[in-house]
Motif scaffolding. Structure first.
Motif, mmCIF file in Angstrom:
data_model
loop_
_atom_site.group_PDB
_atom_site.id
_atom_site.type_symbol
_atom_site.label_atom_id
_atom_site.label_comp_id
_atom_site.label_asym_id
_atom_site.label_seq_id
_atom_site.Cartn_x
_atom_site.Cartn_y
_atom_site.Cartn_z
ATOM 1 N N MET A 98 -13.429 11.666 -0.969
ATOM 2 C CA MET A 98 -13.016 10.269 -0.836
ATOM 3 C C MET A 98 -13.900 9.535 0.163
ATOM 4 O O MET A 98 -14.209 8.350 -0.011
ATOM 5 C CB MET A 98 -11.550 10.192 -0.414
ATOM 6 N N ALA A 143 -11.348 7.638 3.189
ATOM 7 C CA ALA A 143 -11.723 6.354 2.586
ATOM 8 C C ALA A 143 -11.774 5.241 3.619
ATOM 9 O O ALA A 143 -12.630 4.355 3.568
ATOM 10 C CB ALA A 143 -10.720 6.002 1.483
ATOM 11 N N ILE A 144 -10.854 5.285 4.583
ATOM 12 C CA ILE A 144 -10.815 4.265 5.633
ATOM 13 C C ILE A 144 -11.981 4.436 6.609
ATOM 14 O O ILE A 144 -12.625 3.457 7.029
ATOM 15 C CB ILE A 144 -9.476 4.326 6.387
ATOM 16 N N GLY A 171 -7.095 12.183 2.083
ATOM 17 C CA GLY A 171 -8.240 11.585 1.408
ATOM 18 C C GLY A 171 -8.387 10.114 1.741
ATOM 19 O O GLY A 171 -9.505 9.612 1.932
ATOM 20 N N ARG A 172 -7.249 9.417 1.855
ATOM 21 C CA ARG A 172 -7.293 7.988 2.201
ATOM 22 C C ARG A 172 -7.814 7.771 3.623
ATOM 23 O O ARG A 172 -8.419 6.743 3.913
ATOM 24 C CB ARG A 172 -5.908 7.370 2.047
ATOM 25 N N GLY A 212 0.808 -1.215 0.000
ATOM 26 C CA GLY A 212 0.000 0.000 0.000
ATOM 27 C C GLY A 212 0.842 1.266 0.000
ATOM 28 O O GLY A 212 0.509 2.246 -0.674
ATOM 29 N N GLY A 229 0.722 4.029 -2.927
ATOM 30 C CA GLY A 229 0.508 5.433 -2.611
ATOM 31 C C GLY A 229 1.572 6.336 -3.221
ATOM 32 O O GLY A 229 1.277 7.410 -3.746
ATOM 33 N N TYR A 271 -16.011 6.193 -1.104
ATOM 34 C CA TYR A 271 -15.825 4.866 -0.522
ATOM 35 C C TYR A 271 -17.050 4.401 0.264
ATOM 36 O O TYR A 271 -17.279 3.195 0.390
ATOM 37 C CB TYR A 271 -14.563 4.823 0.341
ATOM 38 N N ILE A 275 -3.517 13.526 -0.767
ATOM 39 C CA ILE A 275 -4.031 12.196 -1.098
ATOM 40 C C ILE A 275 -4.098 11.329 0.151
ATOM 41 O O ILE A 275 -5.047 10.560 0.349
ATOM 42 C CB ILE A 275 -3.159 11.539 -2.182
ATOM 43 N N GLY A 276 -3.091 11.473 1.031
ATOM 44 C CA GLY A 276 -3.099 10.715 2.279
ATOM 45 C C GLY A 276 -4.289 11.070 3.162
ATOM 46 O O GLY A 276 -4.929 10.185 3.755
ATOM 47 N N TYR A 298 -7.371 15.618 -8.398
ATOM 48 C CA TYR A 298 -6.040 15.283 -8.882
ATOM 49 C C TYR A 298 -5.503 16.371 -9.811
ATOM 50 O O TYR A 298 -4.294 16.614 -9.859
ATOM 51 C CB TYR A 298 -6.065 13.951 -9.636
#
Length: 336
Positions: free
Chosen positions: A167, A292-293, A288-289, A20, A24, A171, A285-286, A265
């Motif tokens: 995000m 997502a989590i 955003g993740r 992962g 990333g 998700y 982006i991190g 993006y």
């Protein structure tokens, strides 16, 4: 290879985390390089095409993974991924050029020769010279700390909020929609079909955003996508009893939210100067993740608390509108 021969769930988890991290990093690097090597007019389309590739790859990868696992076992899926990644590594080493902005700002060893090779290859001649390298100050600040200094603090926070919101919404919809539609009375086949429509719409939406952004400002198109996506998400859950309409709205939901991701993006690299661009893009982006989590987990907790599925989707629509507000006040580096 340790992953392939290990039968331990612990080591499987460890190597999944490392994989992962690598994915990333790839996402950040491709975002920055695609932005830098695209003209201003076609930048949004170029980034949208590369972003759409993630969706296409996910669908094809899932199909081949099922085939490989059925015939050869689960390790064959990981081996195929390792082989494909190695091929990509060779292609990158041989053909992918270095960032020109990185060469101009950081000026690593042989930067002049690398710059001239790149400019000659893209038809700009090979007589370019590097600017004078800035003299380093006594105290060098870490790139991450600069994201929250006076120059970038407001833009960074707004960008992180937009990434987190979009995000989170994406998700939630992609992970919970089939299960919630099945609970609403659809058959397993029907709910899975709706999920496929959302994925199909995602690829189309990423490309549609890129095309529209070649004619209008990328930020304006993104704002339009977030507002319309919020409305369509509400219509989507209110129409869950009509299969054909749900499929049409599923395509629209996937298209609009994936278009929002492509828009982020596109805007992300433009917020930061070249010397901290990769750090800024990666951090956004991190964040955003993280959204997502948290999305599937928070949705599950709210369902346990007695929330209705319609309330959840209305909540997601509100989250999307939060991203609209954040993006409204976001300024790119070129605008400051």
């Amino acid at each position: 290879m340790v992953l392939l021969i290990s039968g331990s769930q612990f080591w499987l988890g460890v190597w999944r985390v490392i994989t992962g991290l690598g994915v990333g990093g790839i996402l950040v690097g491709t975002n920055v390089l695609t932005s830098e090597y695209s003209s201003r007019r076609w930048r949004s389309l170029a980034i949208s095409i590369y972003a759409a590739g993630f969706g296409v790859g996910a669908v094809l990868g899932g199909m081949f993974a099922v085939m490989l696992q059925t015939e050869y076992g689960w390790r064959s899926v990981l081996l195929a991924g390792a082989v494909l990644t190695t091929i990509c590594l060779v292609v990158i080493v041989v053909w992918l050029p270095e960032s020109i902005d990185f060469l101009l700002v950081k000026q690593p060893k042989n930067a002049q020769a690398k710059l001239n090779r790149i400019t000659a290859k893209i038809g700009l001649g090979n007589q370019w010279t590097l600017p004078e390298k800035p003299v380093p100050t006594a105290v060098t600040r870490l790139p991450f700390s600069r994201l929250l200094d006076q120059t970038y603090r407001r833009s960074s926070i707004l960008l992180w909020l937009a990434f987190f919101s979009i995000m989170f919404s994406f998700y939630f919809i992609s992970s919970w929609t089939p299960a919630l539609l099945k609970e609403a009375g659809m058959t397993v086949e029907q709910s899975v079909s709706i999920g496929m429509m959302i994925s199909l719409g995602g690829t189309v939406g990423a490309l549609l955003y890129g095309l529209l952004a070649t004619y209008w400002r990328a930020k304006s198109v993104l704002l339009f996508f977030t507002v319309v996506a919020a409305g369509v998400v509400v219509l989507f859950i209110l129409s869950s009893t009509v299969l054909w309409l749900e499929m049409v709205l599923g395509i629209l939901v996937g298209a609009l939210i994936n278009g929002c991701i492509s828009g982020l993006y596109t805007l992300n690299p433009s917020v930061y100067a070249a010397d901290i661009r990769s750090t800024g893009v990666g951090t956004a982006i991190g964040v955003g993740r993280i959204g997502a989590i948290l999305a599937p987990t928070i949705a599950g907790l709210l369902l346990d608390q007695g929330w209705d599925k319609q309330d959840l989707y209305i909540g997601v629509a509100i989250v999307l509108l939060i991203s609209t507000v954040a993006l409204t006040y976001l300024k790119s580096h070129q605008e400051t």
